[in-house]
Structure formats: C-alpha cells, structure tokens
Design a protein around this motif. Structure first.
Motif, mmCIF file in Angstrom:
data_model
loop_
_atom_site.group_PDB
_atom_site.id
_atom_site.type_symbol
_atom_site.label_atom_id
_atom_site.label_comp_id
_atom_site.label_asym_id
_atom_site.label_seq_id
_atom_site.Cartn_x
_atom_site.Cartn_y
_atom_site.Cartn_z
ATOM 1 N N ILE A 13 -1.884 3.714 -4.038
ATOM 2 C CA ILE A 13 -3.079 3.410 -4.828
ATOM 3 C C ILE A 13 -4.324 3.930 -4.111
ATOM 4 O O ILE A 13 -4.370 3.966 -2.887
ATOM 5 N N GLN A 17 -6.264 7.139 0.132
ATOM 6 C CA GLN A 17 -5.438 6.061 -0.388
ATOM 7 C C GLN A 17 -5.374 4.869 0.567
ATOM 8 O O GLN A 17 -5.570 5.009 1.770
ATOM 9 N N TYR A 32 3.039 5.606 -6.656
ATOM 10 C CA TYR A 32 2.993 5.662 -8.106
ATOM 11 C C TYR A 32 2.704 7.099 -8.527
ATOM 12 O O TYR A 32 2.019 7.832 -7.813
ATOM 13 N N TYR A 90 0.593 9.281 -10.455
ATOM 14 C CA TYR A 90 -0.664 9.221 -11.195
ATOM 15 C C TYR A 90 -1.544 10.427 -10.880
ATOM 16 O O TYR A 90 -1.282 11.210 -9.953
ATOM 17 N N ASP A 121 -8.312 -3.229 -3.853
ATOM 18 C CA ASP A 121 -6.868 -3.080 -3.699
ATOM 19 C C ASP A 121 -6.073 -4.061 -4.553
ATOM 20 O O ASP A 121 -5.104 -3.677 -5.231
ATOM 21 N N TYR A 164 0.829 -1.204 0.000
ATOM 22 C CA TYR A 164 0.000 0.000 0.000
ATOM 23 C C TYR A 164 0.870 1.262 0.000
ATOM 24 O O TYR A 164 0.459 2.308 -0.513
ATOM 25 N N PHE A 224 -1.579 -1.563 -11.778
ATOM 26 C CA PHE A 224 -0.488 -0.587 -11.687
ATOM 27 C C PHE A 224 0.865 -1.263 -11.890
ATOM 28 O O PHE A 224 1.742 -0.738 -12.600
ATOM 29 N N THR A 264 -6.269 -3.136 -8.313
ATOM 30 C CA THR A 264 -5.558 -1.902 -8.628
ATOM 31 C C THR A 264 -4.050 -2.099 -8.564
ATOM 32 O O THR A 264 -3.307 -1.633 -9.440
ATOM 33 N N ILE A 265 -3.565 -2.812 -7.528
ATOM 34 C CA ILE A 265 -2.131 -3.093 -7.426
ATOM 35 C C ILE A 265 -1.657 -3.877 -8.636
ATOM 36 O O ILE A 265 -0.615 -3.575 -9.234
#
Length: 341
Positions: free
Chosen positions: A266, A244, A222, A224, A285, A218, A292, A288-289
C-alpha cells in the motif's frame, strides 16, 4: 561428451564470475519512528565467512520504515551472505539477536539489474532523461517483534531483499552502555522506554499493546496502479513516485509504464509530477489497508485503481480507490503540498 564438458565449464565460469562480483554500497540501519531500536553489535560476512563490514552503531534508530538512517561509515564491495545482529527494542523492553543467511543470489541479481533514474540531461522533448543506475545503499530495518527487513536502495528506488526473524536474547546493560546510574535490567528498560518512546505511543501500547502484525501487513502486495486525471488537456503527467509503507519505492515517467498494474505494498505517499504542477499525497495506513482488504474480499484477484482527481488550480486532490465498478472515497489522506504554477 564434448557438449557436456563445455556446458560444465561454462557453468563453472558463470558461478566463478558471480562470486567475484564486487559492487560498492553503504550500509545503514533504521526503525519505525514510533518504535526506536539501537544496535548493540552487528556485522555482515561473505560466503567464506569473512568480515565485510559492521551494521552502523549510530545511537537510537528512528528514521522511519521508509528512511535509510545514518551510514556511520559502514559499507562494502562484496555480496553479503550472512548477517549477525544484536539490538535493543526500547518499546518492547528487550534485546533481540539475529543470526541468518542472506539470499546472496537475489542481492546479486538486484545489484546487476539496477534501475532507471532521472538525470539532469534533457531529451528532444524537453524532459529529463532516464539513465541506468545501480543500487548503492543496503539498509537493515528493525520492527517490533524481532522483524528484520533488508532493502537495497538508490535514488527514488528501493526494493526488499528479504524478511528475517530475530529471537529475544539477554544482554547485560553494563555491556551495552556506560551505566553511570548502576541501573539493573528492569530499571534500564523502564527508564529508556520513557525516554525513547513517544508519549502518544506509550499511551497506545498501554491501551492496545504493540501492533506486531502491522509491518507484515505492509508487506502484503496488491495489484494496483495510480489513475491520474489532469485538470485539463494542457497538463500532462510526467512522473509518478510511489513510496510504500513496506519501505519499497519506484519512480515512473513513461505514461505506458504508469498505466500498468504492479504488485506492490500500500502507498505511504505518492508524488505526481504534471507539466506545470506537482503534488504530494500522504496516505493513512489503517484506512488504506481496510479499503484494499474490503475490495479484495468482494472482488478477489481483480486489480485496483487509486484515482487522483485535481480540483480547480490544483487547490485539492480528491482520492478514491476503485475495483471493477465499486469505488470508495478515502477520507484520511493528507495533501502535503501543491507546487508550481
């Protein structure tokens, strides 16, 4: 020589002022909802090893990694320099002890910098004005594996101060709670594992173990931004609130700021305010991880866009993640609500 003396005096004055800085804050403690903990003993001290306050003992902690937990009447007005903390981790069936220095210079810097928050005052364009504010909550988060994170937070703003590592320790259960059933250590851990840990997580632990690495994942940052496409030209984006999975959060109202890429964890959820509507999206989570990581592997060092596209009357929001020319649609996010009209 005179310049050296003046410079030295100014430096001493600067550090003296920093040591005297006092800012009021409350102290809270929290843990992931699925992996509850409970404080046994805990306290903060200053640079002179003087007691500031305790870490709240408010029972089982499971307000979530993005939550602040109960305050328990604890707080201070001096920059903390050290933390001493002993707690039980129910899912792991063990006690942990943390004895660590804190980055007081960073804490002081974050306190002094503050942040901008939305006020009730209206500007000439009819928008709520953003005004300076100071962080006023110091939160201690305890995740599996002895991971401890300290945050400073305010209204829609939260920043990580440091990540610390606690070590397994022994605490006699008779010293921890009123042991009416005369349980031994093993019986205590087994009974509280069943009482405190959700059934679904008990089954997950039995099957796959505890995902100790997850909370450090976590914290990976990144580069973004959110790219929001209003349904029509009449509806403008007036605010983006990004909470986040790392526990950090921020709130952006300026279009020019919203267009900037930021180094951040994220998203857990994002609330987007439009002229007429506002929407809340909760991200998965693991999905998304995975997305990414895949995009960063193919496009190392390139920034990422999270693209939000409303359908007619904001009945739905389509979400995708884009890096350069590659775009991946997300499937597991939840549209928590669309409000306004």
């Amino acid at each position: 020589m005179k310049k050296i003396i003046i410079s030295t005096l100014l430096t001493l004055l600067f550090w003296a002022c920093k040591e005297k800085t006092k800012l009021s804050y409350s102290v809270t403690a929290t843990s992931p909802t699925e992996y509850p903990t409970e404080v046994h003993l805990g306290f903060f001290t200053d640079a002179k090893n003087q007691l500031i306050c305790g870490v709240p003992k408010t029972g089982m902690l499971q307000a979530g990694w993005q939550g602040d937990g109960a305050k328990g009447g604890q707080g201070g007005s001096v920059i903390p320099a050290h933390i001493d903390l002993t707690y039980v981790a129910y899912a792991e069936k063990k006690f942990y002890h943390l004895d660590a220095d804190l980055p007081k210079e960073k804490i002081l810097e974050v306190f002094r910098k503050g942040y901008l928050t939305q006020s009730n005052e209206i500007d000439e364009n009819g928008k709520k004005m953003m005004v300076p504010a100071h962080y006023d909550i110091l939160t201690v988060g305890m995740a599996p594996g002895g991971m401890v994170v300290i945050w400073l937070s305010g209204n829609k703003s939260r920043v990580e101060i440091c990540r610390l590592q606690a070590k397994e320790t022994f605490v006699d259960v008779n010293d921890f709670y009123q042991n009416a059933d005369n349980e031994n250590q093993e019986q205590f851990f087994n009974s509280w594992f069943k009482l405190a840990v959700p059934d679904s997580i008990q089954a997950e632990i039995e099957k796959n173990g505890i995902p100790f690495k997850l909370w450090d994942d976590y914290r990976i940052r990144y580069k973004y931004r959110f790219v929001v496409n209003p349904y029509d030209d009449k509806d403008k984006v007036t605010g983006v609130h990004n909470l986040q999975y790392s526990g950090e959060e921020d709130f952006i109202t300026k279009q020019s700021d919203a267009e900037k890429y930021r180094e951040q964890g994220i998203p857990y959820n994002v609330t987007v305010e439009f002229t007429k509507y506002f929407v809340n999206i909760i991200f998965d989570d693991r999905e998304t991880i995975s997305v990414f990581e895949a995009l960063q592997e193919k496009h190392p060092g390139k920034p990422i866009d999270i693209v939000l596209t409303p359908t007619f009357m904001y009945e739905d929001i389509k979400v995708s993640v884009k890096c350069e020319q590659e775009e991946i649609k997300l499937q597991k996010y939840k549209l928590d609500g669309v409000y306004g009209g």
